[in-house]
Scaffold this motif. Structure first.
Motif, PDB file in Angstrom:
ATOM      1  N   GLU A   1      -5.126   6.503   1.897  1.00 45.36           N
ATOM      2  CA  GLU A   1      -5.895   6.761   3.522  1.00 45.36           C
ATOM      3  C   GLU A   1      -6.932   5.804   3.499  1.00 45.36           C
ATOM      4  N   PHE A   2      -7.855   5.561   2.627  1.00 40.62           N
ATOM      5  CA  PHE A   2      -8.984   4.780   2.782  1.00 40.62           C
ATOM      6  C   PHE A   2      -8.889   3.315   3.042  1.00 40.62           C
ATOM      7  N   LYS A   3      -8.050   2.863   2.162  1.00 38.13           N
ATOM      8  CA  LYS A   3      -7.485   1.366   2.264  1.00 38.13           C
ATOM      9  C   LYS A   3      -6.812   1.119   3.509  1.00 38.13           C
ATOM     10  N   LYS A   4      -5.549   1.958   3.846  1.00 33.32           N
ATOM     11  CA  LYS A   4      -4.953   1.996   4.912  1.00 33.32           C
ATOM     12  C   LYS A   4      -5.933   2.087   6.289  1.00 33.32           C
ATOM     13  N   SER A   5      -7.041   2.657   6.118  1.00 31.42           N
ATOM     14  CA  SER A   5      -7.830   2.871   7.401  1.00 31.42           C
ATOM     15  C   SER A   5      -8.518   1.494   7.678  1.00 31.42           C
ATOM     16  N   ILE A   6      -8.656   0.939   6.824  1.00 31.34           N
ATOM     17  CA  ILE A   6      -9.531  -0.449   6.897  1.00 31.34           C
ATOM     18  C   ILE A   6      -8.477  -1.717   7.066  1.00 31.34           C
TER      19      ILE A   6
ATOM     20  N   ASN B   1      -6.081   9.666  -1.661  1.00 30.21           N
ATOM     21  CA  ASN B   1      -7.226   9.310  -0.875  1.00 30.21           C
ATOM     22  C   ASN B   1      -7.428   7.927  -0.925  1.00 30.21           C
ATOM     23  N   SER B   2      -7.217   6.984  -1.947  1.00 35.41           N
ATOM     24  CA  SER B   2      -7.104   5.522  -1.700  1.00 35.41           C
ATOM     25  C   SER B   2      -6.220   4.812  -1.015  1.00 35.41           C
TER      26      SER B   2
ATOM     27  N   ILE C   1       0.886  -1.280  -0.074  1.00 33.63           N
ATOM     28  CA  ILE C   1       0.070   0.080   0.068  1.00 33.63           C
ATOM     29  C   ILE C   1       0.904   1.426  -0.047  1.00 33.63           C
ATOM     30  N   GLU C   2       2.197   1.194   0.571  1.00 37.54           N
ATOM     31  CA  GLU C   2       2.827   2.544   0.740  1.00 37.54           C
ATOM     32  C   GLU C   2       3.323   2.984  -0.789  1.00 37.54           C
ATOM     33  N   GLU C   3       3.173   2.151  -1.681  1.00 35.92           N
ATOM     34  CA  GLU C   3       3.407   2.343  -3.112  1.00 35.92           C
ATOM     35  C   GLU C   3       2.511   3.461  -3.729  1.00 35.92           C
ATOM     36  N   ILE C   4       1.279   3.487  -3.155  1.00 39.41           N
ATOM     37  CA  ILE C   4       0.370   4.392  -3.778  1.00 39.41           C
ATOM     38  C   ILE C   4       0.313   5.589  -2.950  1.00 39.41           C
ATOM     39  N   ARG C   5       0.807   5.784  -1.997  1.00 43.78           N
ATOM     40  CA  ARG C   5       0.829   6.730  -0.943  1.00 43.78           C
ATOM     41  C   ARG C   5       0.796   8.441  -1.418  1.00 43.78           C
ATOM     42  N   TYR C   6       1.919   8.472  -2.453  1.00 44.95           N
ATOM     43  CA  TYR C   6       1.907   9.866  -3.015  1.00 44.95           C
ATOM     44  C   TYR C   6       0.793  10.092  -4.138  1.00 44.95           C
ATOM     45  N   ASP C   7       0.647   8.914  -5.004  1.00 46.75           N
ATOM     46  CA  ASP C   7       0.293   9.201  -6.258  1.00 46.75           C
ATOM     47  C   ASP C   7      -1.380   9.060  -6.105  1.00 46.75           C
TER      48      ASP C   7
ATOM     49  N   ILE D   1      -6.152  -2.563   4.879  1.00 42.89           N
ATOM     50  CA  ILE D   1      -5.515  -3.270   3.616  1.00 42.89           C
ATOM     51  C   ILE D   1      -4.258  -2.649   3.437  1.00 42.89           C
ATOM     52  N   LYS D   2      -3.345  -3.644   3.053  1.00 43.78           N
ATOM     53  CA  LYS D   2      -1.962  -3.494   2.752  1.00 43.78           C
ATOM     54  C   LYS D   2      -1.452  -3.958   1.368  1.00 43.78           C
ATOM     55  N   ALA D   3      -2.334  -4.603   0.624  1.00 41.61           N
ATOM     56  CA  ALA D   3      -2.083  -5.058  -0.780  1.00 41.61           C
ATOM     57  C   ALA D   3      -3.444  -5.253  -1.196  1.00 41.61           C
ATOM     58  N   PHE D   4      -3.547  -5.027  -2.654  1.00 44.23           N
ATOM     59  CA  PHE D   4      -4.875  -5.221  -3.525  1.00 44.23           C
ATOM     60  C   PHE D   4      -4.632  -5.614  -4.737  1.00 44.23           C
ATOM     61  N   TYR D   5      -5.618  -6.477  -5.441  1.00 41.38           N
ATOM     62  CA  TYR D   5      -5.882  -6.567  -6.900  1.00 41.38           C
ATOM     63  C   TYR D   5      -7.122  -6.162  -7.175  1.00 41.38           C
ATOM     64  N   ASP D   6      -7.409  -5.272  -7.815  1.00 42.04           N
ATOM     65  CA  ASP D   6      -9.256  -4.881  -8.396  1.00 42.04           C
ATOM     66  C   ASP D   6      -9.226  -4.924  -9.536  1.00 42.04           C
ATOM     67  N   VAL D   7     -10.172  -5.826 -10.346  1.00 41.04           N
ATOM     68  CA  VAL D   7     -10.390  -5.719 -11.546  1.00 41.04           C
ATOM     69  C   VAL D   7     -11.653  -5.224 -11.868  1.00 41.04           C
ATOM     70  N   ALA D   8     -11.911  -4.242 -12.991  1.00 39.14           N
ATOM     71  CA  ALA D   8     -13.040  -3.820 -13.498  1.00 39.14           C
ATOM     72  C   ALA D   8     -14.121  -4.718 -14.016  1.00 39.14           C
ATOM     73  N   ILE D   9     -15.483  -4.623 -13.739  1.00 38.27           N
ATOM     74  CA  ILE D   9     -16.647  -5.506 -14.180  1.00 38.27           C
ATOM     75  C   ILE D   9     -17.218  -4.422 -15.347  1.00 38.27           C
ATOM     76  N   LYS D  10     -17.306  -4.779 -16.381  1.00 41.10           N
ATOM     77  CA  LYS D  10     -18.178  -3.840 -17.418  1.00 41.10           C
ATOM     78  C   LYS D  10     -19.680  -4.646 -17.840  1.00 41.10           C
ATOM     79  N   ASP D  11     -20.124  -3.436 -18.288  1.00 43.89           N
ATOM     80  CA  ASP D  11     -21.578  -4.062 -18.859  1.00 43.89           C
ATOM     81  C   ASP D  11     -21.367  -4.352 -20.548  1.00 43.89           C
ATOM     82  N   GLU D  12     -22.323  -4.699 -21.064  1.00 37.58           N
ATOM     83  CA  GLU D  12     -22.406  -4.832 -22.740  1.00 37.58           C
ATOM     84  C   GLU D  12     -21.888  -3.667 -23.255  1.00 37.58           C
TER      85      GLU D  12
END
Length: 107
Positions: free
Chosen positions: A31-36, A28-29, A19-25, A38-49
């Motif tokens: 601060e939010f992720k750290k507050s709950i 907001n993300s 999570i420290e990799e995104i601290r300056y870039d 989270i120390k690492a993540f992989y998020d994938v978008a889901i799209k409609d038709e």
């Protein structure tokens, strides 16, 4: 979270091994992720038709990302979720009937 959302929308995913990799870039993300916790993540978008991002599959760790994670499995999960969402959202859509100038014999 604007940069985080923009990243997922543009690239289709966002990931961070520490999570420290995104601290300056993505402050907001971060601060939010750290507050709950989270120390690492992989998020994938889901799209409609239409290709619009309508949700995410978010895999999160409360420690640094394990080295034995196969990202293809997460992508595969996201694909299944996306296909299910497409089926659900198409249940209420009526497809246009094809217009034919001439009928086939026997119709």
């Amino acid at each position: 979270m604007p940069r985080f959302i923009a990243s997922i929308t543009r690239d289709g995913f966002a990931w961070c091994k520490d999570i420290e990799e995104i601290r300056y870039d993505m402050g907001n993300s971060y601060e939010f992720k750290k507050s709950i916790g989270i120390k690492a993540f992989y998020d994938v978008a889901i799209k409609d038709e239409c290709g619009n991002v309508i949700g995410f599959v978010a895999v999160q760790w409360n420690d640094t990302m394990p080295t034995d994670i196969d990202i293809k499995n997460i992508d595969h999960l996201a694909w299944h979720m996306e296909e299910a969402v497409k089926r659900l959202t198409n249940l209420h859509c009526k497809k246009k009937s094809k217009f034919r100038l001439f009928k086939k014999r026997g119709e």
